[in-house]
Design a protein around this motif. Sequence first.
Motif, PDB file in Angstrom:
ATOM      1  N   ALA A 121      70.769  61.114 113.310  1.00  0.00           N
ATOM      2  CA  ALA A 121      70.605  60.108 112.248  1.00  0.00           C
ATOM      3  C   ALA A 121      71.794  60.134 111.296  1.00  0.00           C
ATOM      4  CB  ALA A 121      69.311  60.367 111.483  1.00  0.00           C
ATOM      5  N   LEU A 122      72.304  61.326 111.007  1.00  0.00           N
ATOM      6  CA  LEU A 122      73.461  61.445 110.117  1.00  0.00           C
ATOM      7  C   LEU A 122      74.691  60.776 110.730  1.00  0.00           C
ATOM      8  CD1 LEU A 122      74.653  62.715 107.504  1.00  0.00           C
ATOM      9  CD2 LEU A 122      75.266  64.692 108.888  1.00  0.00           C
ATOM     10  N   VAL A 123      74.889  60.993 112.021  1.00  0.00           N
ATOM     11  CA  VAL A 123      76.020  60.369 112.704  1.00  0.00           C
ATOM     12  C   VAL A 123      75.845  58.850 112.734  1.00  0.00           C
ATOM     13  CG1 VAL A 123      77.252  60.183 114.896  1.00  0.00           C
ATOM     14  CG2 VAL A 123      76.509  62.422 114.074  1.00  0.00           C
ATOM     15  N   ALA A 124      74.603  58.400 112.915  1.00  0.00           N
ATOM     16  CA  ALA A 124      74.334  56.957 112.925  1.00  0.00           C
ATOM     17  C   ALA A 124      74.647  56.327 111.566  1.00  0.00           C
ATOM     18  CB  ALA A 124      72.880  56.700 113.302  1.00  0.00           C
ATOM     19  N   ARG A 125      74.530  57.097 110.487  1.00  0.00           N
ATOM     20  CA  ARG A 125      74.801  56.596 109.135  1.00  0.00           C
ATOM     21  C   ARG A 125      76.295  56.578 108.799  1.00  0.00           C
ATOM     22  NH1 ARG A 125      71.429  56.072 104.910  1.00  0.00           N
ATOM     23  NH2 ARG A 125      73.221  56.582 103.607  1.00  0.00           N
ATOM     24  N   ARG A 126      77.125  56.985 109.722  1.00  0.00           N
ATOM     25  CA  ARG A 126      78.565  57.089 109.456  1.00  0.00           C
ATOM     26  C   ARG A 126      79.134  55.809 108.865  1.00  0.00           C
ATOM     27  NH1 ARG A 126      83.107  57.620 107.978  1.00  0.00           N
ATOM     28  NH2 ARG A 126      84.926  58.251 109.161  1.00  0.00           N
ATOM     29  N   ALA A 127      78.762  54.668 109.423  1.00  0.00           N
ATOM     30  CA  ALA A 127      79.321  53.390 108.965  1.00  0.00           C
ATOM     31  C   ALA A 127      78.880  53.044 107.551  1.00  0.00           C
ATOM     32  CB  ALA A 127      78.925  52.272 109.929  1.00  0.00           C
ATOM     33  N   ILE A 128      77.633  53.403 107.188  1.00  0.00           N
ATOM     34  CA  ILE A 128      77.135  53.127 105.826  1.00  0.00           C
ATOM     35  C   ILE A 128      77.804  54.058 104.820  1.00  0.00           C
ATOM     36  CG2 ILE A 128      75.141  53.418 104.321  1.00  0.00           C
ATOM     37  CD1 ILE A 128      73.420  52.092 106.297  1.00  0.00           C
ATOM     38  N   ASP A 129      77.884  55.351 105.163  1.00  0.00           N
ATOM     39  CA  ASP A 129      78.414  56.339 104.225  1.00  0.00           C
ATOM     40  C   ASP A 129      79.898  56.157 103.942  1.00  0.00           C
ATOM     41  OD1 ASP A 129      75.961  57.544 103.909  1.00  0.00           O
ATOM     42  OD2 ASP A 129      76.252  58.940 105.566  1.00  0.00           O
ATOM     43  N   ALA A 130      80.575  55.362 104.772  1.00  0.00           N
ATOM     44  CA  ALA A 130      82.002  55.114 104.541  1.00  0.00           C
ATOM     45  C   ALA A 130      82.235  54.185 103.355  1.00  0.00           C
ATOM     46  CB  ALA A 130      82.637  54.518 105.794  1.00  0.00           C
ATOM     47  N   TYR A 131      81.169  53.500 102.896  1.00  0.00           N
ATOM     48  CA  TYR A 131      81.311  52.526 101.805  1.00  0.00           C
ATOM     49  C   TYR A 131      80.274  52.787 100.720  1.00  0.00           C
ATOM     50  CZ  TYR A 131      83.852  49.951 105.434  1.00  0.00           C
ATOM     51  OH  TYR A 131      84.717  49.592 106.422  1.00  0.00           O
ATOM     52  N   LYS A 132      80.608  52.374  99.515  1.00  0.00           N
ATOM     53  CA  LYS A 132      79.624  52.326  98.446  1.00  0.00           C
ATOM     54  C   LYS A 132      78.840  51.018  98.569  1.00  0.00           C
ATOM     55  CE  LYS A 132      81.001  56.207  96.916  1.00  0.00           C
ATOM     56  NZ  LYS A 132      80.165  57.397  97.163  1.00  0.00           N
ATOM     57  N   VAL A 133      77.682  50.968  97.889  1.00  0.00           N
ATOM     58  CA  VAL A 133      76.778  49.824  98.045  1.00  0.00           C
ATOM     59  C   VAL A 133      77.448  48.513  97.654  1.00  0.00           C
ATOM     60  CG1 VAL A 133      74.557  48.854  97.340  1.00  0.00           C
ATOM     61  CG2 VAL A 133      74.789  51.303  97.657  1.00  0.00           C
ATOM     62  N   ASP A 134      78.298  48.545  96.642  1.00  0.00           N
ATOM     63  CA  ASP A 134      78.900  47.304  96.142  1.00  0.00           C
ATOM     64  C   ASP A 134      80.264  47.007  96.761  1.00  0.00           C
ATOM     65  OD1 ASP A 134      80.030  49.496  95.010  1.00  0.00           O
ATOM     66  OD2 ASP A 134      80.117  48.705  92.963  1.00  0.00           O
ATOM     67  N   GLU A 135      80.687  47.782  97.769  1.00  0.00           N
ATOM     68  CA  GLU A 135      81.974  47.543  98.393  1.00  0.00           C
ATOM     69  C   GLU A 135      81.876  46.460  99.464  1.00  0.00           C
ATOM     70  OE1 GLU A 135      84.461  51.693  97.805  1.00  0.00           O
ATOM     71  OE2 GLU A 135      83.464  51.325  99.719  1.00  0.00           O
ATOM     72  N   GLU A 136      83.015  45.886  99.776  1.00  0.00           N
ATOM     73  CA  GLU A 136      83.043  44.723 100.658  1.00  0.00           C
ATOM     74  C   GLU A 136      82.564  45.060 102.070  1.00  0.00           C
ATOM     75  OE1 GLU A 136      86.287  41.391 102.210  1.00  0.00           O
ATOM     76  OE2 GLU A 136      86.831  42.817 100.628  1.00  0.00           O
ATOM     77  N   GLY A 137      82.901  46.224 102.587  1.00  0.00           N
ATOM     78  CA  GLY A 137      82.561  46.567 103.972  1.00  0.00           C
ATOM     79  C   GLY A 137      81.162  47.110 104.162  1.00  0.00           C
ATOM     80  N   TYR A 138      80.359  47.171 103.075  1.00  0.00           N
ATOM     81  CA  TYR A 138      79.024  47.791 103.173  1.00  0.00           C
ATOM     82  C   TYR A 138      78.115  47.038 104.145  1.00  0.00           C
ATOM     83  CZ  TYR A 138      74.397  49.422 101.746  1.00  0.00           C
ATOM     84  OH  TYR A 138      73.123  49.918 101.749  1.00  0.00           O
ATOM     85  N   ALA A 139      78.112  45.708 104.070  1.00  0.00           N
ATOM     86  CA  ALA A 139      77.230  44.909 104.932  1.00  0.00           C
ATOM     87  C   ALA A 139      77.567  45.129 106.407  1.00  0.00           C
ATOM     88  CB  ALA A 139      77.338  43.433 104.573  1.00  0.00           C
ATOM     89  N   LYS A 140      78.856  45.190 106.698  1.00  0.00           N
ATOM     90  CA  LYS A 140      79.277  45.447 108.078  1.00  0.00           C
ATOM     91  C   LYS A 140      78.836  46.847 108.512  1.00  0.00           C
ATOM     92  CE  LYS A 140      83.377  45.544 111.033  1.00  0.00           C
ATOM     93  NZ  LYS A 140      84.856  45.474 111.077  1.00  0.00           N
ATOM     94  N   GLY A 141      78.957  47.812 107.599  1.00  0.00           N
ATOM     95  CA  GLY A 141      78.518  49.179 107.891  1.00  0.00           C
ATOM     96  C   GLY A 141      77.031  49.255 108.166  1.00  0.00           C
ATOM     97  N   VAL A 142      76.240  48.474 107.425  1.00  0.00           N
ATOM     98  CA  VAL A 142      74.784  48.436 107.649  1.00  0.00           C
ATOM     99  C   VAL A 142      74.480  47.951 109.063  1.00  0.00           C
ATOM    100  CG1 VAL A 142      72.651  47.267 106.982  1.00  0.00           C
ATOM    101  CG2 VAL A 142      74.174  48.170 105.218  1.00  0.00           C
ATOM    102  N   ALA A 143      75.153  46.889 109.484  1.00  0.00           N
ATOM    103  CA  ALA A 143      74.922  46.336 110.824  1.00  0.00           C
ATOM    104  C   ALA A 143      75.238  47.369 111.904  1.00  0.00           C
ATOM    105  CB  ALA A 143      75.762  45.079 111.015  1.00  0.00           C
ATOM    106  N   GLU A 144      76.346  48.099 111.734  1.00  0.00           N
ATOM    107  CA  GLU A 144      76.723  49.114 112.712  1.00  0.00           C
ATOM    108  C   GLU A 144      75.719  50.262 112.724  1.00  0.00           C
ATOM    109  OE1 GLU A 144      80.713  50.436 112.218  1.00  0.00           O
ATOM    110  OE2 GLU A 144      81.528  48.406 112.041  1.00  0.00           O
ATOM    111  N   THR A 145      75.265  50.660 111.547  1.00  0.00           N
ATOM    112  CA  THR A 145      74.297  51.762 111.457  1.00  0.00           C
ATOM    113  C   THR A 145      72.970  51.387 112.114  1.00  0.00           C
ATOM    114  OG1 THR A 145      75.288  52.655 109.457  1.00  0.00           O
ATOM    115  CG2 THR A 145      72.985  53.180 109.827  1.00  0.00           C
ATOM    116  N   VAL A 146      72.495  50.173 111.853  1.00  0.00           N
ATOM    117  CA  VAL A 146      71.232  49.713 112.463  1.00  0.00           C
ATOM    118  C   VAL A 146      71.351  49.708 113.982  1.00  0.00           C
ATOM    119  CG1 VAL A 146      69.729  47.702 112.740  1.00  0.00           C
ATOM    120  CG2 VAL A 146      70.469  48.409 110.453  1.00  0.00           C
ATOM    121  N   LYS A 147      72.477  49.250 114.478  1.00  0.00           N
ATOM    122  CA  LYS A 147      72.705  49.226 115.925  1.00  0.00           C
ATOM    123  C   LYS A 147      72.654  50.637 116.501  1.00  0.00           C
ATOM    124  CE  LYS A 147      76.086  47.666 119.358  1.00  0.00           C
ATOM    125  NZ  LYS A 147      77.442  47.069 119.550  1.00  0.00           N
ATOM    126  N   GLU A 148      73.295  51.595 115.814  1.00  0.00           N
ATOM    127  CA  GLU A 148      73.285  52.990 116.270  1.00  0.00           C
ATOM    128  C   GLU A 148      71.871  53.566 116.260  1.00  0.00           C
ATOM    129  OE1 GLU A 148      75.655  55.158 117.322  1.00  0.00           O
ATOM    130  OE2 GLU A 148      77.087  53.509 117.418  1.00  0.00           O
TER     131      GLU A 148
END
Length: 711
Positions: free
Chosen positions: A350-377
Amino acid sequence: MADTVQFYMEEMIPEMRDLEQKGIFSKKEIKSILKKREKFEYALKRRISKKADFLRYIEYEMNLEALRKKRRARMVSNTKQSISDYAGPRRIYFIYKRCLTKFKGDISIWLQYINYAKKTGASRTLGKIFAQAIQLHPMNEKMWILAAAWEWEENANIVAARVLLQRALRLNATTETLWHEYFRLELVYIAKILARREVLGIDASPEEIEKSLLENKEVDTDNMIKLPSVTGEEFEAFIKDAEDESGDGKSTSNKKQKSKNGKKEKALEPLTEEKAETYRAEANPVLRGEVAMVVYRNAVKEIPDSFPFRKGFLDIANSFIKPKPLKENSIQYIYDSIEQDFKNLPEARALVARRAIDAYKVDEEGYAKGVAETVKEFWQICENGGTKTWELFVENMEAEYHRTQEENLKLYFSKMIDRIISSANKKKIHSERLYLLQINWILSTSTLSVETTSKNVLAILDKAVPQYPDSRTLVLQQIRLLRSLSQSEQMTSLPVIFAHALKTHSESFDIWREYISFIRTAYREGDMTQEQVEEAFLEAIHTTTALLPDVTEERAEIGHIKQGVGAWFLDWINETEGITGVRRVYQSLMKKSLPELTFFMTCVHLEKKNSVDEVASKKAIAMLYEKAIHADEKNEDTYLSFLKYLNETGQIEEANKVLWRAGKAVADKDAFSQRYNEMLEGRWTEPSFGAAELDLDMGMDPQDPDEIMSS
């Protein structure tokens, strides 16, 4: 002993004389100070010294020094510092040293000593204190960390801080905190340097600087003077001209020159491109985070099998916002090592799957993309994972739902959680934790009416409770939700559920409290007669009395159950029959069982509260106090409560007898005498004895939706 005390007192004379001459303390105050200090010094010279005496002496000196500083600040004086200005802190240090000579092993005193030295800014002394503390407590990681933090934060000495932590790790190689703090130290060091370089523009290219200036609205580019760029040939010509002006035409870069003070020193060499390149962050191994990664790799060798330990390094690395001290490849290395070494652990996956989310803060531009990648993982690992993986999927999505404030993202997470739960139900993947996550999610986010929401959740609990009959949490949630329904619906379901729950979970304080609240509410609503409620209480007391004693801290809840049931019974009887009923009940129970201290103290409380017949009340209260003392002969609070009552009612002769008995029974006679004096002066607060502090009427309003939702 007296000679030593006299010697210390004589040493104080110059200081006291100085304080009097400056007008900071009067003669009367100085006499009082000397008398107090003499008393403390004699206390420290006892055959068996007490830590409390040292600490009281230190506290007194600190208060005295604070008063001296306050008065000194008020005085309009240009006098230089004299003996009285530094004698106070010096004496406090001296008392600390004497205390630590006696109590070398007490970490709390060392920490107080360190804090005082920090507060007074005694850097040299602090270094000696740390050296002594570490020498005596080399296995205490807190001492090493404090010393390293002091070297780095106060002295800006990264080398000394590193050396301290390296020595600490040689002695405590398996101490996780030390590895984490060493890793953090390296990252903080890098972050500080990178921040400075960013401000100075050291690593920025000319194009980046110009772009930054143009983007800055506060810069007036029209009126700004642009310096011309200098080519390599022009720079060499400039150097040649400077050499010619020196008179001998020889290069000054390779010879020693004399400075103004006559000493020889090396002339500065011109900064070549190759040399300048080595100062760039990308070319510097320290600034690339290689030292920090060496720390990580060595830590993994020493502690290879702890996932929380590895996760701690990631938490530290991800806690930095800008500038990021670790490069992406280094962070990816940590993730890869976790994935490789803990491939079968759901939490690691689960921690590895969260890699894309943890790379960004909630208000950063890439956060939404990170969420999509994390959900897929997560969907991928859930396909082949067990129940724990689904639980972690829900927990992570719920955590992100609460973190974000953007409405579209909140809606996305809400829909995703519903989809995860639905998919788990279709695949018949169930667990106690998964049921609880589903229930709490519905209760916290449902927009339906309270009654409809409760019934929806109860339908889930009807399936969950039979599957997991040992789960207290599920049963308690079911009971509380049923209590939010109408009284008739409660009476239909709850008696059967309570009968089963109190057999299966007889050691659950919360379930007993809900049960007592239920029967009291049922009596008020007319659904149970007084005889039925009294019979239910007596059965409850019989059941709880038979429970094994709470001899360990883990079983402390049983003590609360025994105290609570008896206290709630007496309180209910007092409401319905008054003091006559209370006396009937406690006299009956004393014949049939052996009540505990809190039971008798609850009876005393009710007797005092309903004191109508003074003679009968006095007799009953005295009897109950005797029973309470017999239940626990060493309890000081029972004696003090009894003595307070006897003094207030004028029973002085009886009070003297009880005081004599207490002096024989209590563990520390001196401490008890001090507490007794405080009681006589009105400074002693009578405790609640456990039972009185419990809410005796926990009758939750069945129609109160807020209580249900918050639970």
